[in-house]
Design a protein around this motif. Structure first.
Motif, PDB file in Angstrom:
ATOM      1  N   PHE A  38      28.928  -1.886  23.354  1.00 42.07           N
ATOM      2  CA  PHE A  38      27.743  -2.435  22.690  1.00 42.07           C
ATOM      3  C   PHE A  38      27.620  -3.939  22.949  1.00 42.07           C
ATOM      4  N   LEU A  39      28.751  -4.656  22.916  1.00 40.00           N
ATOM      5  CA  LEU A  39      28.707  -6.105  23.154  1.00 40.00           C
ATOM      6  C   LEU A  39      28.226  -6.423  24.563  1.00 40.00           C
ATOM      7  N   ARG A  40      28.508  -5.540  25.518  1.00 41.01           N
ATOM      8  CA  ARG A  40      28.060  -5.764  26.898  1.00 41.01           C
ATOM      9  C   ARG A  40      26.621  -5.328  27.130  1.00 41.01           C
ATOM     10  N   HIS A  41      26.203  -4.217  26.485  1.00 37.16           N
ATOM     11  CA  HIS A  41      24.920  -3.613  26.847  1.00 37.16           C
ATOM     12  C   HIS A  41      23.949  -3.411  25.679  1.00 37.16           C
ATOM     13  N   GLY A  42      24.332  -3.773  24.467  1.00 33.14           N
ATOM     14  CA  GLY A  42      23.452  -3.569  23.315  1.00 33.14           C
ATOM     15  C   GLY A  42      22.143  -4.328  23.464  1.00 33.14           C
ATOM     16  N   GLU A  43      21.064  -3.730  22.953  1.00 29.97           N
ATOM     17  CA  GLU A  43      19.738  -4.321  23.143  1.00 29.97           C
ATOM     18  C   GLU A  43      19.568  -5.614  22.346  1.00 29.97           C
ATOM     19  N   ARG A  44      19.941  -5.601  21.054  1.00 27.54           N
ATOM     20  CA  ARG A  44      19.821  -6.798  20.196  1.00 27.54           C
ATOM     21  C   ARG A  44      21.219  -7.173  19.742  1.00 27.54           C
ATOM     22  N   ILE A  45      21.815  -8.184  20.374  1.00 30.10           N
ATOM     23  CA  ILE A  45      23.211  -8.518  20.113  1.00 30.10           C
ATOM     24  C   ILE A  45      23.378  -9.576  19.033  1.00 30.10           C
ATOM     25  N   GLY A  46      22.328 -10.415  18.808  1.00 30.34           N
ATOM     26  CA  GLY A  46      22.429 -11.503  17.837  1.00 30.34           C
ATOM     27  C   GLY A  46      22.812 -11.043  16.443  1.00 30.34           C
ATOM     28  N   PRO A  47      22.082 -10.075  15.852  1.00 31.81           N
ATOM     29  CA  PRO A  47      22.456  -9.603  14.517  1.00 31.81           C
ATOM     30  C   PRO A  47      23.871  -9.028  14.459  1.00 31.81           C
ATOM     31  N   TYR A  48      24.294  -8.377  15.541  1.00 31.88           N
ATOM     32  CA  TYR A  48      25.644  -7.805  15.560  1.00 31.88           C
ATOM     33  C   TYR A  48      26.690  -8.916  15.524  1.00 31.88           C
ATOM     34  N   LEU A  49      26.472  -9.955  16.325  1.00 29.59           N
ATOM     35  CA  LEU A  49      27.437 -11.056  16.377  1.00 29.59           C
ATOM     36  C   LEU A  49      27.513 -11.801  15.043  1.00 29.59           C
ATOM     37  N   THR A  50      26.364 -11.984  14.379  1.00 24.63           N
ATOM     38  CA  THR A  50      26.413 -12.667  13.080  1.00 24.63           C
ATOM     39  C   THR A  50      27.115 -11.801  12.041  1.00 24.63           C
ATOM     40  N   CYS A  51      26.958 -10.477  12.127  1.00 22.91           N
ATOM     41  CA  CYS A  51      27.685  -9.602  11.210  1.00 22.91           C
ATOM     42  C   CYS A  51      29.189  -9.626  11.493  1.00 22.91           C
ATOM     43  N   LEU A  52      29.562  -9.748  12.759  1.00 24.00           N
ATOM     44  CA  LEU A  52      30.986  -9.899  13.085  1.00 24.00           C
ATOM     45  C   LEU A  52      31.555 -11.161  12.454  1.00 24.00           C
ATOM     46  N   ARG A  53      30.759 -12.237  12.484  1.00 26.02           N
ATOM     47  CA  ARG A  53      31.203 -13.492  11.847  1.00 26.02           C
ATOM     48  C   ARG A  53      31.354 -13.303  10.341  1.00 26.02           C
ATOM     49  N   GLY A  54      30.383 -12.593   9.743  1.00 21.54           N
ATOM     50  CA  GLY A  54      30.475 -12.298   8.319  1.00 21.54           C
ATOM     51  C   GLY A  54      31.711 -11.479   7.994  1.00 21.54           C
ATOM     52  N   LEU A  55      32.023 -10.501   8.843  1.00 18.24           N
ATOM     53  CA  LEU A  55      33.211  -9.670   8.647  1.00 18.24           C
ATOM     54  C   LEU A  55      34.474 -10.518   8.705  1.00 18.24           C
ATOM     55  N   ASP A  56      34.586 -11.366   9.734  1.00 15.78           N
ATOM     56  CA  ASP A  56      35.764 -12.234   9.859  1.00 15.78           C
ATOM     57  C   ASP A  56      35.894 -13.162   8.657  1.00 15.78           C
ATOM     58  N   PHE A  57      34.762 -13.714   8.209  1.00 15.93           N
ATOM     59  CA  PHE A  57      34.753 -14.638   7.072  1.00 15.93           C
ATOM     60  C   PHE A  57      35.266 -13.949   5.808  1.00 15.93           C
ATOM     61  N   GLU A  58      34.765 -12.750   5.536  1.00 21.66           N
ATOM     62  CA  GLU A  58      35.162 -12.050   4.317  1.00 21.66           C
ATOM     63  C   GLU A  58      36.604 -11.540   4.408  1.00 21.66           C
ATOM     64  N   GLN A  59      37.045 -11.131   5.600  1.00 25.30           N
ATOM     65  CA  GLN A  59      38.452 -10.744   5.753  1.00 25.30           C
ATOM     66  C   GLN A  59      39.361 -11.937   5.477  1.00 25.30           C
ATOM     67  N   GLY A  60      38.973 -13.104   5.997  1.00 24.57           N
ATOM     68  CA  GLY A  60      39.747 -14.317   5.741  1.00 24.57           C
ATOM     69  C   GLY A  60      39.755 -14.677   4.264  1.00 24.57           C
ATOM     70  N   ASN A  61      38.604 -14.567   3.615  1.00 23.97           N
ATOM     71  CA  ASN A  61      38.517 -14.823   2.169  1.00 23.97           C
ATOM     72  C   ASN A  61      39.457 -13.906   1.401  1.00 23.97           C
ATOM     73  N   ARG A  62      39.352 -12.605   1.692  1.00 21.95           N
ATOM     74  CA  ARG A  62      40.175 -11.619   0.986  1.00 21.95           C
ATOM     75  C   ARG A  62      41.656 -11.900   1.169  1.00 21.95           C
ATOM     76  N   ASP A  63      42.065 -12.107   2.414  1.00 20.48           N
ATOM     77  CA  ASP A  63      43.493 -12.286   2.702  1.00 20.48           C
ATOM     78  C   ASP A  63      44.027 -13.566   2.072  1.00 20.48           C
ATOM     79  N   TRP A  64      43.251 -14.658   2.145  1.00 19.23           N
ATOM     80  CA  TRP A  64      43.695 -15.917   1.550  1.00 19.23           C
ATOM     81  C   TRP A  64      43.791 -15.797   0.032  1.00 19.23           C
TER      82      TRP A  64
END
Length: 200
Positions: free
Chosen positions: A145-171
């Motif tokens: 999907f990262l290579r060929h997905g049609e709309r990648i921007g929303p996916y990438l921002t959701c990945l950032r949100g996922l990383d942010f919340e995982q970091g919040n939870r773990d900390w």
């Protein structure tokens, strides 16, 4: 960045009513730009007045009529100008971190409780972002999907949100565990001192 740019970017995916836009912000956009529904409605009015979005009325038989908005060519040009401008560094302003910093002097009990509540909220968002990401990529695996997905921007921002919340939870979980361990150790020391025989 102004709220207008987040609204214009959200409307790139199609026409949204004010209500749908608020839901989109609540689920996806909120991981990088928080806004209340009334702020979004006011912003849509301003953007339409400036010609950056256009709206059309949709008549509904069984429900109230609604107005759908989309980004105009002028709105896209505004986004292009915004994208070309230098971005400012992000910063953290979090009252829970202030409480943790002061915990040595103010007591750790309430702070531990708030850390665990924050961790639970972050974990719920981790699960939500996971569901959104799976829905976005459909049958494709992530790398495909990262290579060929049609709309990648929303996916990438959701990945950032996922990383942010995982970091919040773990900390939060680690910090709560450290504070609880120290609290227990200090209570043990005080208990030992209270049973120590008096010296003559």
């Amino acid at each position: 960045m102004a709220l207008r740019h987040a609204v214009l970017a959200a409307l790139l995916d199609g026409e949204y009513s004010g209500y749908q836009l608020a839901k989109a912000f609540d689920v996806g956009v909120a991981n990088f730009w928080h806004a209340l529904p009334q702020q979004l409605y006011a912003e849509l009015t301003k953007l339409e007045r400036e010609g950056l979005v256009t709206g059309r009325q949709v008549v509904q038989e069984t429900r109230p009529n609604k107005r759908l908005f989309r980004t105009t060519d002028a709105g896209l040009a505004e986004l292009e100008r915004f994208a070309a401008a230098a971005s400012k560094p992000s910063f953290i302003r979090d009252d829970l971190l202030v409480k943790v910093q002061a915990a040595d002097r103010t007591g750790t009990g309430p702070v531990i409780e708030q850390l665990e509540e924050r961790a639970a909220a972050a974990d719920a968002k981790v699960r939500l972002f996971g569901e959104i990401l799976r829905r976005m990529r459909g049958d494709a695996d992530e790398e495909e999907f990262l290579r060929h997905g049609e709309r990648i921007g929303p996916y990438l921002t959701c990945l950032r949100g996922l990383d942010f919340e995982q970091g919040n939870r773990d900390w939060c979980l680690r910090t709560a565990a450290v504070l609880r361990e120290r609290q227990t150790a200090e209570a043990g020391v005080r208990g030992d001192a209270s049973v120590r025989p008096a010296t003559r």
